[in-house]
Design an enzyme around this catalytic site. Structure first.
Site, short mmCIF file in Angstrom:
data_model
loop_
_atom_site.label_atom_id
_atom_site.label_comp_id
_atom_site.label_asym_id
_atom_site.label_seq_id
_atom_site.Cartn_x
_atom_site.Cartn_y
_atom_site.Cartn_z
N GLY A 380 17.41 35.87 5.60
CA GLY A 380 16.06 35.95 6.15
C GLY A 380 15.85 34.88 7.20
N PRO A 381 14.70 34.94 7.89
CA PRO A 381 14.41 33.98 8.96
C PRO A 381 14.31 32.55 8.40
CG PRO A 381 12.75 35.73 8.85
CD PRO A 381 13.61 35.90 7.68
N PRO A 382 14.35 31.55 9.28
CA PRO A 382 14.26 30.17 8.82
C PRO A 382 12.89 29.89 8.19
CG PRO A 382 14.85 30.27 11.15
CD PRO A 382 14.51 31.65 10.73
N GLY A 383 12.89 28.98 7.23
CA GLY A 383 11.63 28.53 6.66
C GLY A 383 10.94 29.49 5.73
N VAL A 384 11.67 30.48 5.18
CA VAL A 384 11.01 31.39 4.25
C VAL A 384 11.31 31.01 2.81
CG1 VAL A 384 10.89 33.37 5.79
CG2 VAL A 384 12.92 33.04 4.40
N GLY A 385 11.99 29.90 2.61
CA GLY A 385 12.16 29.40 1.26
C GLY A 385 13.50 29.71 0.62
N THR A 387 16.42 28.03 0.84
CA THR A 387 16.98 26.83 0.26
C THR A 387 16.19 26.41 -0.96
OG1 THR A 387 17.40 26.17 2.51
CG2 THR A 387 17.79 24.52 0.83
N SER A 731 16.18 50.21 19.35
CA SER A 731 14.81 50.44 18.89
C SER A 731 13.77 50.31 19.98
CB SER A 731 14.48 49.50 17.73
OG SER A 731 14.34 48.20 18.21
N LYS A 774 8.90 43.51 11.85
CA LYS A 774 8.30 43.92 13.11
C LYS A 774 6.79 44.09 12.97
CE LYS A 774 12.34 46.28 15.01
NZ LYS A 774 12.94 47.59 15.25
P1 ADP Z 1 14.93 28.25 4.51
O1 ADP Z 1 16.01 27.72 3.64
O2 ADP Z 1 14.65 29.70 4.28
O3 ADP Z 1 15.10 27.97 5.95
P2 ADP Z 1 13.29 26.33 3.12
O4 ADP Z 1 13.71 26.67 1.75
O5 ADP Z 1 13.85 25.10 3.73
O6 ADP Z 1 13.57 27.55 4.09
O7 ADP Z 1 11.71 26.29 3.15
C1 ADP Z 1 10.95 25.52 4.04
C2 ADP Z 1 9.73 24.98 3.35
O8 ADP Z 1 8.83 26.01 3.06
C3 ADP Z 1 10.05 24.32 2.03
O9 ADP Z 1 9.28 23.17 1.93
C4 ADP Z 1 9.63 25.34 1.00
O10 ADP Z 1 9.23 24.74 -0.20
C5 ADP Z 1 8.47 26.03 1.69
N1 ADP Z 1 8.33 27.42 1.27
C6 ADP Z 1 8.90 28.50 1.82
N2 ADP Z 1 8.54 29.64 1.20
C7 ADP Z 1 7.71 29.28 0.20
C8 ADP Z 1 7.02 30.01 -0.81
N3 ADP Z 1 7.09 31.33 -0.93
N4 ADP Z 1 6.26 29.31 -1.67
C9 ADP Z 1 6.18 27.97 -1.56
N5 ADP Z 1 6.79 27.22 -0.64
C10 ADP Z 1 7.57 27.86 0.24
#
Ligand code: ADP
Length: 843
Positions: A380-385, A387, A731, A774
Site C-alpha cells: 500500500g501507499p506510504p504512511g498507511v500503517g 510498519t 485506464s 482512485k
Molecule cells: P507505512 O509503513 O505504511 O509507510 P507507518 O506504519 O510508518 O506507515 O505509519 C505512519 C504513521 O501513521 C505511524 O505513526 C502510524 O502509527 C500511523 N498510522 C497509520 N495508519 C494508522 C491507523 N489506521 N491507525 C492509527 N495510526 C495509524
C-alpha cells in the site's frame, strides 16, 4: 650525549603520542593510530608530504593522546625516538584507524611544544648521533673510556651467547648473527632490548638512559635474564628446531630487515588472560557443534597473532560477534487471540480487512505451533500503517521487533554479508539484526521489498529467497560468519508500495495484503484517536494545554497535505505541537491573541503570566503555524476551454487525479503526445482518436473549419500535465475520449466529473484496477461524480459508506454512456444506428 654535528634530524618534529609500545632507535615497531591528533598527523603530514623529511616523526611513548581533539593534552614524556614511517595502512574496520610501521632513528628530548592542533608539533633536541647506524664500525665505542669498553664487550659476548643457544638455520637467527657483527657496539643495547622479551617499562628505561654507559647497564640484566630463561627452558625440554620456533615469535615487515624479531618466550600475559575469557564465552554461547569448531579454530589462531596485526582485530571481531549471536536465546511466545484483537484495534483505526487477516494468520500459527506458511506482505501507499501493524504483531506475540530497510539495496552482500577476506567485511543485515535484538525468534519487517535493486554484485532478491524459504532458512549461511545460522524461528513480514516491482520469485512466496489509502473521515478519526495523542506525548504536552478541533484537522488534511496515508498529517500535527510547546515553555501568552485563541478570558498582553489553557488551534492559528495552504481546490478553474478532462490514475503512492489536455491547430492530421507516456498510454490515445473519427458523424464532431473528419487539415496535441512523472496504463482511455470529444465538439466537459476506464476500438469500456484509491483521490480533490467501467461496479462495495453517499457514480459499459455522463445535458447524437448495438441489445 649531544649529536656533535653530522646528520641531523629536523629540529621541529610532529609527535605521535602512543601508549602502545616503545620504539627504540634501530628497531621497527607497528603502531595502531586512532585518536584525533594522531590521525591528523598521518593524514596531513605523512600522507601529504613528498620529501623524505616529511616521513620523519617523533614517537613519544607513555603519552596517551586524548580521544577528542578538544581535550587537553596530558603531561608528555620528555624523551622520545625520532623515526621514519616506512609504511602507512589505513582501514575503516572496526573504526577508522591507521597502522604505521616506524623505524627508530635516534633519541630526542622535547624542548618546547609549538602547537597542539591539528597535531602536536615540538621543538626537539637530538640526543644520539645518526652516523652510528650508517657507518658500520665494529669497534664503535671510543677507546678512551675503559669501563664503557668493558661493558660493551660484556654485552657483545652475552649477545653472542644468546645466539649460540639458538639454531642458526632459522633465517631470523642467522640475520641476527650477521647484524651483531656489522653493527657498531654502541647501538647494541637499543637493538637487543627491542628484540628480547622485555616489558614496555623496561624498554622505557633503556630509552630514558641517555648516557651510553647507563644504557648498557640497564640493558645487560635484561639480556642475561633472557639467556637464563632460555637455559632453563632447554633444560626442561629437549631442544628441537620446533621448540626454538616457539620461543622465537617473529614480527613481519619493516625497513630494517632482520631487526624485527622478538624473542618472546610466551605470549604476553594480558593477552593470554583475554583469550581465556573469550574462550570461556565461546563455550558458554551455546552454539551448534559446527560453529563451535570454527570458533575454537579461530581462537587458536588468535592466540598466535600479535595484537598489532590487522588480522588480530579482524579475528577478534569475528569471535566477539559469534559469542554475541543468539544461537539458542529466544523469547517465549505469549499469544492470546482475544488480547491480540484488542491490541490491534487499540493501535489502529479502520483497516478491518487487514486486521482480520492478521488475526487469522496468528490463530493458525497458534494452532499449528509451526512457522511454515506464506510470508505476509503488506502492500500500500506510504504512511498507511504497514510498519506499525508489523510492530503490533510483534507486541501481540511478545516478540522482539526489528525493521530491515531494503530500499535501494542492490548488493547481495548487504543481505548475506561479505567474506572475511575483504578489508572492512561485515555480516549482512539479517545477522546484524539478530545481533541487535539478541534473540533468535524476533519479528523481522522487511521494509520496501519492491525497491530492491540489482547490480553486478549479485541479486539481493536471490539471497532474500534463501532467507525466506522455510526449506532452506534453517541453515542460512552468512558469508561473514561462514557457518549456518537457523532462521526458522524468525517471523518475517514484508512491506511494499506496489507488487509490480517485487521480483516474481519473491512475490510467489508471499501472501499479498492490500492496505489502501484512507478517506478524509478516516484520517480525521486516526488523527484524533492516535496521531494527536501520540504527538502531544512526544512533545511533552497534555490535552489540557493544546486542543485541535476537528475542523482544523480537516483543514490540515485537505489543504496542507495530499496523500493516501497519514504521514504528512502526522508531521503537520507535530509542527503544531512544536509551535505550542514553545509558547507553553515560554510561559506567557505573547502569541497574538487573534491567532491562538485561549479558551478562557484574555489577560492584558504585557503581564507575564502562563497562557490560558488549553490553546485552541483555529484556522488562523493554523495558517500562522503551517503557512498558507499548499493545496487549493483548483479543479474547476482548469475547465474554462474545451479540450480538458479529468482522469483518475493509480500510483504506488495512492490514487491521483490527472488532467488530460488537448489542442488543435492547422496541419496534416498528426498527433503529438507529451507528458512522458508509456506505450500503452500512447496506444490508448490512438484508439480514442480512431473511435472518434469513426463516430464523428454520429456525434457531429468536426475539424476546425467544420469539415466532417476532425483530423482533416488539423494537427492534434494531447498533453498529460505533471510532465516529470512517467505515466502508463490503459485506464486513461475514456478520459482521452472525453477530452477529444470536447475539443472536436467545442463543448466543455463537466468540471466536477472524474473518470477512469480502458477502451476498445469498438467503443466498449473495460474494467481497470485500483478503484478504491482512485475514488478516494477524486473525493479528496472535491469531485462530485465519478465515471467508471460497468464491470468495476463490485469494487464500489469496498468504499466507505460516507463516500458512497457523497459521490455520484456512473458505471458505463460503452463510450456513449461515458460521453453522456461527462457533458452537461448529455452528449447529443444524431439519429442513426446506435453506436454499440450489441451492447444495448443486451441491456
Ligand atoms: P507505512 O509503513 O505504511 O509507510 P507507518 O506504519 O510508518 O506507515 O505509519 C505512519 C504513521 O501513521 C505511524 O505513526 C502510524 O502509527 C500511523 N498510522 C497509520 N495508519 C494508522 C491507523 N489506521 N491507525 C492509527 N495510526 C495509524
Amino acid at each position: 650525549m649531544a649529536p656533535g654535528g653530522g646528520i641531523l634530524i629536523p629540529t621541529r618534529l610532529p609527535l605521535l603520542l602512543t601508549h602502545e609500545g616503545v620504539l627504540l632507535p634501530g628497531s621497527t615497531v607497528r603502531f595502531t593510530v586512532g585518536s584525533a591528533r594522531n590521525m591528523q598527523l598521518v593524514s596531513q603530514r605523512l600522507l601529504k608530504g613528498t620529501s623524505l623529511k616529511s616521513t620523519i616523526i617523533g614517537v613519544l611513548p607513555n603519552s596517551r593522546d586524548p580521544e577528542h581533539d578538544s581535550d587537553d593534552l596530558p603531561a608528555l614524556h620528555g624523551i622520545g625516538t625520532a623515526g621514519i614511517a616506512v609504511q602507512v595502512v589505513g582501514s575503516n574496520w572496526p573504526k577508522p584507524h591507521y597502522t604505521l610501521l616506524i623505524s627508530g632513528l635516534c633519541r630526542f628530548r622535547v624542548s618546547s611544544l609549538l602547537k597542539e592542533r591539528p597535531f602536536v608539533l615540538a621543538e626537539v633536541e637530538q640526543l644520539d648521533k645518526l652516523e652510528q647506524y650508517t657507518t658500520p664500525a665494529t669497534e664503535g665505542v671510543s677507546a678512551d673510556d675503559g669501563e664503557l669498553r668493558e661493558l660493551s664487550k660484556k654485552f657483545y659476548q652475552a649477545s653472542l651467547q644468546l645466539l649460540g643457544m639458538l639454531d642458526v638455520s632459522i633465517p631470523v637467527v642467522a640475520k641476527f648473527r650477521r647484524l651483531l657483527d656489522s653493527l657498531p657496539r654502541e647501538t647494541l643495547p637499543d637493538v637487543v632490548a627491542s628484540m628480547i622479551h622485555t616489558s614496555n617499562k623496561e624498554k622505557l628505561q633503556v630509552l630514558d638512559a641517555v648516557s651510553l654507559e647507563e644504557r648498557f647497564k640497564k640493558a645487560l640484566p635484561m639480556l642475561t635474564r633472557q639467556i637464563d630463561g632460555l637455559k632453563l627452558l632447554q633444560k626442561t625440554r629437549k631442544t628441537s628446531p620446533d621448540n626454538e620456533k616457539r620461543v622465537l615469535s617473529v614480527r613481519k615487515g619493516g625497513a630494517f630487515p632482520g631487526r624485527q624479531f622478538n624473542l618472546d618466550e610466551e605470549d604476553e600475559d594480558e593477552d593470554g588472560d583475554d583469550t581465556t575469557v573469550l574462550e570461556r564465552k565461546v563455550r558458554a554461547a551455546n552454539m551448534p557443534e559446527a560453529a563451535l569448531k570454527v570458533c575454537l579454530k579461530e581462537l587458536k589462531r588468535l592466540k598466535k597473532l600479535p595484537q598489532s596485526m590487522p588480522e588480530y582485530a579482524l579475528t577478534r571481531n569475528y569471535l566477539d560477534l559469534m559469542v554475541e549471536l543468539p544461537w539458542s536465546k529466544s523469547t517465549k511466545d505469549c499469544l492470546d487471540i482475544r488480547a491480540a484483537r484488542t491490541l490491534l484495534d487499540n493501535d489502529h483505526y479502520a483497516m478491518d480487512k487487514l486486521k482480520r487477516r492478521v488475526l487469522e494468520y496468528l490463530a493458525v500459527r497458534q494452532l499449528k505451533t509451526s512457522l511454515k506458511g506464506p510470508i505476509l506482505c503488506f502492500v500500500g501507499p506510504p504512511g498507511v500503517g504497514k510498519t506499525s501493524v508489523g510492530r503490533s504483531i510483534a507486541r501481540t506475540l511478545g516478540r522482539e521487533f526489528h525493521r530491515i530497510a531494503l530500499g535501494g539495496v542492490c548488493d547481495q552482500s548487504d543481505i548475506r554479508g561479505h567474506r572475511r577476506t575483504y578489508v572492512g567485511s561485515m555480516p549482512g543485515r539479517i545477522i546484524n539484526g539478530l545481533k541487535t535484538v539478541g534473540v533468535n525468534n524476533p519479528v523481522f519487517l522487511l521494509d520496501e521489498v519492491d525497491k530492491l535493486g540489482k547490480s553486478l554484485q549479485g541479486d539481493p532478491a536471490a539471497a532474500l529467497l534463501e532467507v525466506l524459504d522455510p526449506e532452506q532458512n534453517h541453515s542460512f549461511t552468512d558469508h561473514y560468519l561462514n557457518v549456518a545460522f537457523d532462521l526458522s524461528q524468525v517471523l518475517f513480514i514484508a512491506t511494499a508500495n506496489t507488487t509490480a516491482t517485487i521480483p516474481p520469485a519473491l512475490l510467489d512466496r508471499m501472501e499479498v495484503l492490500q492496505v489502501p489509502g484512507y478517506t478524509q473521515e478516516e484520517k480525521v478519526e486516526i488523527a484524533h484517536r492516535h496521531l494527536i495523542p501520540n504527538q502531544l506525548e512526544q512533545h511533552g504536552l497534555t490535552p489540557q494545554q493544546l486542543l485541535i478541533p476537528q475542523d482544523t484537522t480537516q483543514d490540515i488534511i485537505s489543504r496542507h497535505t495530499r496523500e493516501a496515508g497519514v504521514r504528512s498529517l502526522e508531521r503537520k500535527i507535530g509542527a503544531v505541537c512544536r509551535a505550542v510547546a514553545v509558547k507553553v515553555a515560554e510561559g506567557h501568552p505573547s502569541i497574538k491573541t487573534d491567532t491562538l485563541i485561549p479558551a478562557g478570558p484574555v489577560e492584558p498582553e504585557d503581564k507575564v503570566i502562563p497562557p490560558e489553557m488549553p490553546i485552541v488551534i483555529d484556522h488562523i492559528a493554523l495558517k500562522d503555524i503551517l503557512g498558507p495552504p499548499l493545496f487549493e481546490m483548483e479543479v474547476s478553474e482548469r475547465f474554462t476551454l474545451p479540450g480538458v478532462a479529468l482522469g483518475l490514475a493509480w500510483t504506488p503512492l495512492g490514487g491521483e487525479i490527472m488532467f488530460v489536455e488537448a489542442s488543435r491547430m492547422e496541419g496534416e492530421g498528426q498527433l503529438t503526445l507529451t507528458g512522458q507516456l508509456g506505450d500503452v498510454m500512447k496506444e490508448s490515445a490512438h484508439l480514442a482518436i480512431s473511435w472518434l473519427r469513426a463516430n464523428a458523424k454520429t456525434y457531429q464532431l468536426t475539424n476546425m473549419v467544420g469539415a466532417p473528419d476532425p483530423l482533416e487539415g488539423t494537427d492534434i496535441h494531447l498533453h498529460f500535465p505533471a510532465g516529470a512523472v512517467t505515466k502508463d496504463g490503459p485506464s486513461a482511455g475514456i478520459t482521452i475520449v472525453a477530452c477529444l470529444a470536447s475539443l472536436f465538439s467545442g463543448r466543455l466537459v463537466r468540471s466536477d466529473v472524474a473518470m477512469t476506464g480502458e477502451i476498445t476500438l469498438r467503443g466498449l469500456v473495460l474494467p481497470v484496477g485500483g478503484i478504491k484509491d482512485k475514488v478516494l483521490a477524486a473525493y479528496r480533490a472535491g469531485v462530485k461524480c465519478v465515471i467508471l467501467p460497468k464491470r468495476n461496479e463490485k469494487d464500489l462495495e469496498e468504499l466507505p459508506a460516507n463516500i458512497r453517499a457523497n459521490l455520484d457514480f456512473v458505471t458505463a459499459g460503452n463510450l456513449d454512456e461515458v460521453l453522456n455522463a461527462a457533458f452537461d445535458g448529455g452528449f447529443q447524437r444524431t439519429a442513426g444506428p446506435p453506436a454499440a448495438p450489441q451492447l444495448t441489445s443486451k441491456l
